[in-house]
Structure formats: structure tokens, C-alpha cells
Design an enzyme around this catalytic site. Structure first.
Site, PDB file in Angstrom:
ATOM      1  N   THR A   1       0.798  -1.064   0.115  1.00 23.70           N
ATOM      2  CA  THR A   1       0.050   0.048   0.051  1.00 23.70           C
ATOM      3  C   THR A   1       1.035   1.307   0.031  1.00 23.70           C
ATOM      4  O   THR A   1       2.072   1.038  -0.178  1.00 23.70           O
ATOM      5  CB  THR A   1      -1.032  -0.027   1.345  1.00 23.70           C
ATOM      6  OG1 THR A   1      -1.577  -1.305   1.026  1.00 23.70           O
ATOM      7  CG2 THR A   1      -1.700   1.254   1.607  1.00 23.70           C
TER       8      THR A   1
ATOM      9  N   SER B   1     -11.025  -2.457   6.329  1.00 23.99           N
ATOM     10  CA  SER B   1      -9.447  -2.176   5.931  1.00 23.99           C
ATOM     11  C   SER B   1      -8.787  -1.899   7.411  1.00 23.99           C
ATOM     12  O   SER B   1      -9.398  -1.667   8.485  1.00 23.99           O
ATOM     13  CB  SER B   1      -9.453  -0.584   5.150  1.00 23.99           C
ATOM     14  OG  SER B   1      -8.236  -0.164   4.888  1.00 23.99           O
TER      15      SER B   1
HETATM   16  O1  DON Z   1      -7.266  -1.920   3.300  1.00 22.96           O
HETATM   17  C1  DON Z   1      -6.448  -2.881   3.839  1.00 22.96           C
HETATM   18  O2  DON Z   1      -6.334  -2.881   4.862  1.00 22.96           O
HETATM   19  C2  DON Z   1      -5.589  -3.756   2.806  1.00 22.96           C
HETATM   20  N1  DON Z   1      -6.072  -3.847   1.710  1.00 22.96           N
HETATM   21  C3  DON Z   1      -4.322  -2.925   2.779  1.00 22.96           C
HETATM   22  C4  DON Z   1      -3.287  -3.801   1.793  1.00 22.96           C
HETATM   23  C5  DON Z   1      -2.021  -3.235   2.137  1.00 22.96           C
HETATM   24  O3  DON Z   1      -1.524  -2.561   3.081  1.00 22.96           O
HETATM   25  C6  DON Z   1      -0.890  -4.241   1.475  1.00 22.96           C
HETATM   26  N2  DON Z   1       0.398  -4.045   1.860  1.00 22.96           N
HETATM   27  N3  DON Z   1       0.820  -3.297   2.215  1.00 22.96           N
END
Ligand code: DON
Length: 573
Positions: free
Chosen positions: A385, A456
Site C-alpha cells: 500500500t 480496512s
Molecule cells: O485495506 C487494507 O487494509 C488492505 N487492503 C491494505 C493492503 C496493504 O496494506 C498491502 N500491503 N502493504
């Protein structure tokens, strides 16, 4: 402009002091160490982002008189071009905003499930979770929220001094003209070969003659540039209606999904009151559901407030308490939390000091087995992310975290649009008790459903002192996002670390299930032995997450780009 690269060796010169316990031998010497984190100080404005070109664009907007929201919007669009694994038009995110006039607010631009989604959409014929459906097909794709969210931020809280087209123009130029592949993009593209090249529309952009683009090659994205131009000219209609929307829906359906052009037309971002907490005289403002981040962060801080962590110091006892707080907050996340449009959550209770006091009373000197906290199931992994923090000369502050879920999301670029699509719907709970890709267990509260937003962990956060920003932070890391943000705050406020030290310091993570603590390199072996003696199961893990943060100090704005990904950068002026 003053700038420093998170991963540059030069950066070592700027490190204030060695971080506590960092020089001790590692738990597992095969794991890479955490590189030093630089601090950059500036007086007028600061952007810290995971990719350097986007960070510079944000500061240029500040220098032209834009405010922090204008800069954040420009960074968001730029990252769609320069950081395709998580900056995006085809995914979603959250933005926490503090304005110098005292306004605190948040924008939820999380993806939604299509109208045709059903609670059993991710089950196989035997009624078991089908991981391919929820991670690797068009069914995984949520209706993208980023464009609508960035436009809402701009319309409501931008300075009005710059036009939307001015904020998108740098992204258009990067997409159309291309740029040289470097840093994290060069690190991650080769690893994503299969995920991207199984879609011809993606292979055409990210590969050449069957080989992934690599360091030194140019990434040129003319179709993305055309989509960005359509947004610059027509606003949300340029994305959510007409050709682009139809092409996105068609691409998702061709990949066995159920999204329609109407789903895109009906997408709306939601402005929500921030989740508020207090910690040792500071105010903490963070995301409310459908992010679990704010609730869990405030709950953990409330639990920890009952202990004098400053006196204990950053050692075994404090680590033990942090882990125990994490277990309890993540257990509540699993049981209670989901989209506020479809589930009632006891948020006041979960974020109250009284509730934290009750949770504290179950914490003893030894590890509490997760099974005794509440029942659930196992698994985990992840980090793709992106988080950026922005502040302007007036003290307007923005914390933004965005994602496609997996690195490069589904890997599918919707033909003709340049838009890389997410696989966010794996954040739903496929079946009560089942874990998602990050091992996060969930129950009924987070089952898929029509137009629902999956729960999330993204935790963009602003810490205020006397109503003014003191720390802006957030992180990628899947389930580890919330515990990362917790530790940055505790490191800064309790252990009195500089923001660079707070970001660099090795992290621990426990998410209730599985009942084990992930441990980054760099902890003193004696502290780890003590934790094991208290009953904690420790799992060595390579460095993870990336908490690009800004501290507001008497000396100025101090930016810390996390060194755990290449190319993160703090830029000030
Ligand atoms: O919204 C969420 O919690 C996840 N989809 C976030 C994914 C994520 O942080 C991936 N890696 N770093």
C-alpha cells in the site's frame, strides 16, 4: 527544495543518533537490516511519500501557493503514474485532514463491492473460501474510489488557488512522457511478472518482448495519460461515466467479475467525522470504519496509557504491553468491525477509557494466549500500500493511505484505460472465521454484500497538541499497518525519539490470530529472550511497512521517509 532519499547512503550523515537497541545482534542474521532513516527539516512545507517524483510534485504545488490538500491531491494522481503498485486510479484509500482553522475531517474513498455482490461470492462449490476468486479474478475487484475521493478532497478543502487540471498535469506528463524505472518500482516489477503478464493489456505496458521492464528502462503509459486528461477536463465524469467506465466494467467482467458501468456511475466517496482519541495530553485523529485503523489504534493507545511507558523505557516490559494491547484490539476488529452502512459497531465502547481499563485488567506479566481472548482461526503476509504525509505553511495537514490491496492489485490493466485494477474485495471475510490474505480473521460483520465496503486496516493519522499538528503518520503493511502506526506514536511520545528514530526503530506485530509476534531485525537478543520467557511466540520477519511521517517541532517540519522501501523521500521547502 531540500530533499533526501530514504535509501541513500548519504543519508547516514543526517542521522541524529543511533536508535535504541538497533546495533545489537539480530534475531536471525539472514534477514536484512533496517537501513538508517534520514530526517529532513524545512520551514514552509513538507511532503513525505514513498516515491520521490511524486513527493517533489507535492512540494511544487505548495510552492505555487497550494495548500496541503492541493498537494496531497497532486501527489495522489502522480503516484498513479510513478508508483503503480499502490498509488492508483483503480483502487481506493483514506484521507485524514486537519485544517489550520480547526476543522478535522476524513474522506473515505474505499472501493465498494458491485451491486451484484453476494455474501457467498468467494466460496467454492463445497462452501469453502475460494482464494482464487477473491484474489485473482475480476470478482476481487472493488469499484474504484480514488478518483472520486481525490476530487472530493480538492473541491471541499483545496485552496481554490489552483485548478484541478493544474494538480493533474504533472501526472499526465509523467504518464505520457514516461520516466526511468528506479527504486521500488525496479525492485517490485520483476517479482510481479506472472501477476501482470497473464493479462495482455498489462504486459503491453509493464513488459517488453516477454521480459519485465527493469531498472533503467522507461515506463510510458499513454492510455493512463489519456484517462488522466479526461479527469482533468471532465472531472469525475471523465472516469465514472462514458468510455473509461465502460472499459473498466468490461475488463472486470471479462475476468469473471460482475461489475457494471452503473456500479461506477453510482460510486460515491464519503466524508466522515474523524475517529478521535486522546493519549497523554495529545489528540489523535484517525479513520473511522470502514477502516478498523482508527478504532484499533485508539483502543491500543488507551490501554497503553495506563502504564508509564516513558519510565519503563523501550525494552521488554514495554514490548510485552504493546503486544498484549495489539492482541486485544485486533480480536475486537475481527469480531465487531465492518462497513458502517451495514453493521452496527460499539465504537464508543471500543474507544472508551473505561473499556481499555477493563482490557488492561486482563494483562499480566505473562503472554495471554490468543485463544483466551476469543476464538478464531489462523494465517497472514503482505506489504503493498502507500502512505504519504503533507503539511503546508499554514499548518494544514493531510495523512493519506491508498492501496490496490496486493502489490499491483489484481495485475489487470483495464484495456485502453491504463488503469491498474485492485483486488480489494479479498479484505472481506469470505466465510465467518476465515482469514484474508493478511491472516486477518473476520466474522459476519465483514461478509461481502451489494455496494458494501470491505473492512480496512489503513490508518492515516494526525496527532494534535493543543489543536495543532504534532505528528502526521500512517503506513502500508496490510494487517501490520495499525501496529506500525501505534509504535511510531509510542516511540515518539513515550520514548521521546526523533521522528526518524521513531520510524526506523524495529517493529513488533501481533494480530490476535495467529498467536505469534512478528519481530523485525534489530531487537536486542536479551529482550527477545525475555519475551519468550513470558510465553510469547516470536517469528522473525524481514523489515516491513513504510511509515512516511512528519513531526512538527520548534525547529520546523521534520520529515522522515521510511527506508524500508527504496525511493521513499522527504521533500521540504
Ligand atoms: O485495506 C487494507 O487494509 C488492505 N487492503 C491494505 C493492503 C496493504 O496494506 C498491502 N500491503 N502493504
Amino acid at each position: 527544495m531540500r530533499l533526501l532519499r530514504g535509501s541513500s547512503l548519504l543519508v547516514a550523515l543526517f542521522i541524529a543518533t543511533a536508535v535504541l537497541a538497533q546495533s545489537a545482534p539480530q534475531l536471525d542474521s539472514t534477514l536484512p537490516d533496517i537501513p538508517p532513516v534520514a530526517a529532513v527539516t524545512a520551514q514552509h512545507g513538507m511532503v513525505v511519500a514513498q516515491e520521490a517524483q511524486a513527493a517533489r510534485i507535492g512540494v511544487q504545488i505548495l510552492e505555487r501557493g497550494g495548500n496541503a490538500v492541493d498537494a496531497a491531491v497532486a501527489v495522489g494522481f502522480a503516484l498513479a503514474a510513478t508508483y503503480p503498485r499502490a498509488g492508483n486510479l483503480g483502487g481506493g484509500g483514506f484521507m485524514v485532514i486537519h485544517l489550520a482553522n480547526g476543522t478535522n475531517t476524513s474522506i473515505d474513498y474505499r472501493e465498494t463491492a458491485p451491486a451484484a455482490a453476494t455474501p457467498d461470492m468467494f466460496l467454492d462449490a463445497r462452501g469453502e473460501p475460494d482464494l482464487v476468486k477473491s484474489r485473482d479474478t475480476g470478482l476481487a475487484v472493488g469499484v474504484p474510489g480514488s478518483v472520486a475521493g481525490l476530487l472530493m478532497a480538492e473541491q471541499k478543502y483545496g485552496s481554490g488557488k489552483l485548478k484541478l487540471a493544474d494538480l493533474i498535469q504533472p501526472a499526465i506528463e509523467l504518464a505520457a512522457g514516461g520516466f526511468t524505472i528506479d527504486d521500488d518500482l525496479a525492485d517490485t516489477l520483476p517479482r510481479t511478472y506472472e501477476r501482470l503478464t497473464r493479462w495482455p493489456s498489462s504486459a503491453r505496458i509493464f513488459a517488453n518482448n516477454g521480459a519485465m521492464l527493469q531498472q533503467g528502462d522507461r515506463l510510458v503509459q499513454p492510455e493512463l495519460a489519456a484517462t488522466l486528461r479526461a479527469i482533468a477536463q471532465r472531472g469525475a465524469f471523465g472516469f465514472y461515466a462514458g468510455r473509461v467506465a465502460e472499459q473498466i466494467a468490461a475488463a472486470v467482467r471479462a475476468a469473471n467479475g460482475v461489475m457494471t458501468a452503473d456500479d461506477l456511475k453510482n460510486y460515491r466517496p464519503i466524508e466522515r467525522p474523524v475517529m478521535r482519541g486522546t493519549y497523554r495530553g495529545y489528540d489523535v485523529i484517525a479513520m473511522p470504519p470502514p477502516s478498523s485503523g482508527g478504532v484499533c489504534l485508539i483502543d491500543m493507545l488507551n490501554i497503553l496509557e495506563g502504564y508509564d511507558l516513558g519510565r519503563l523505557g523501550r525494552g521488554t516490559e514495554a514490548f510485552h504491553l504493546e503486544i498484549e494491547a495489539m492482541k486485544r484490539a485486533y480480536a475486537d476488529r475481527a469480531l465487531y468491525m465492518g462497513d458502517p452502512a451495514s453493521v452496527r459497531m460499539p465504537l464508543d465502547e471500543l474507544t472508551s477509557k473505561a473499556y481499555a481499563a477493563r482490557q488492561r485488567s486482563s494483562i499480566g506479566p505473562r503472554a495471554t494466549p490468543s485463544a483466551d481472548i476469543r476464538a478464531g482461526a489462523p494465517a497472514r503476509e503482505g506489504q503493498n500500500t502507500t502512505h504519504y504525509s503533507v503539511i503546508d505553511r499554514d499548518g494544514n495537514a493531510v495523512a493519506t493511505t491508498t492501496t490496490l490491496n496486493f502489490s499491483y492489485g489484481l495485475g489487470l490493466v483495464a484495456e485502453g484505460t491504463g488503469v491498474l485494477l485492485n483486488n480489494e474485495l479479498d479484505d472481506f471475510t469470505a466465510k465467518p472465521g476465515a482469514p484474508n490474505a493478511y491472516g486477518l480473521v473476520g466474522f459476519e460483520a465483514n461478509l461481502p454484500g451489494p455496494n458494501k465496503r470491505p473492512l480496512s486496516s489503513m490508518t492515516p493519522t494526525i496527532v494534535l497538541k493543543d489543536g495543532k499538528p504534532a505528528l502526521i503518520t500512517g503506513s502500508p503493511g496490510g494487517s501490520r499497518i495499525i501496529s506500525t502506526v501505534l509504535q511510531v506514536i509510542v516511540n515518539a511520545l513515550d520514548f521521546k525519539m526523533s521522528v526518524a528514530q521513531a520510524v526506523q526503530a524495529s517493529r513488533l506485530h501481533h494480530q490476535w490470530m495467529p498467536d505469534e509476534t512478528d519481530v523485525e531485525p534489530g531487537f536486542a537478543p536479551v529482550a527477545l529472550d525475555d519475551l519468550r520467557a513470558r510465553g510469547h511466540t516470536l517469528e522473525p520477519t524481514p523489515p516491513y511497512s513504510s511509515a512516511n511521517s512528519i513531526a512538527i517541532t520548534p525547529q520546523g517540519y521534520v520529515g522522515a521517509a521510511d527506508s524500508r522501501t527504496h525511493g521513499a523521500m522527504a521533500v521540504g521547502y
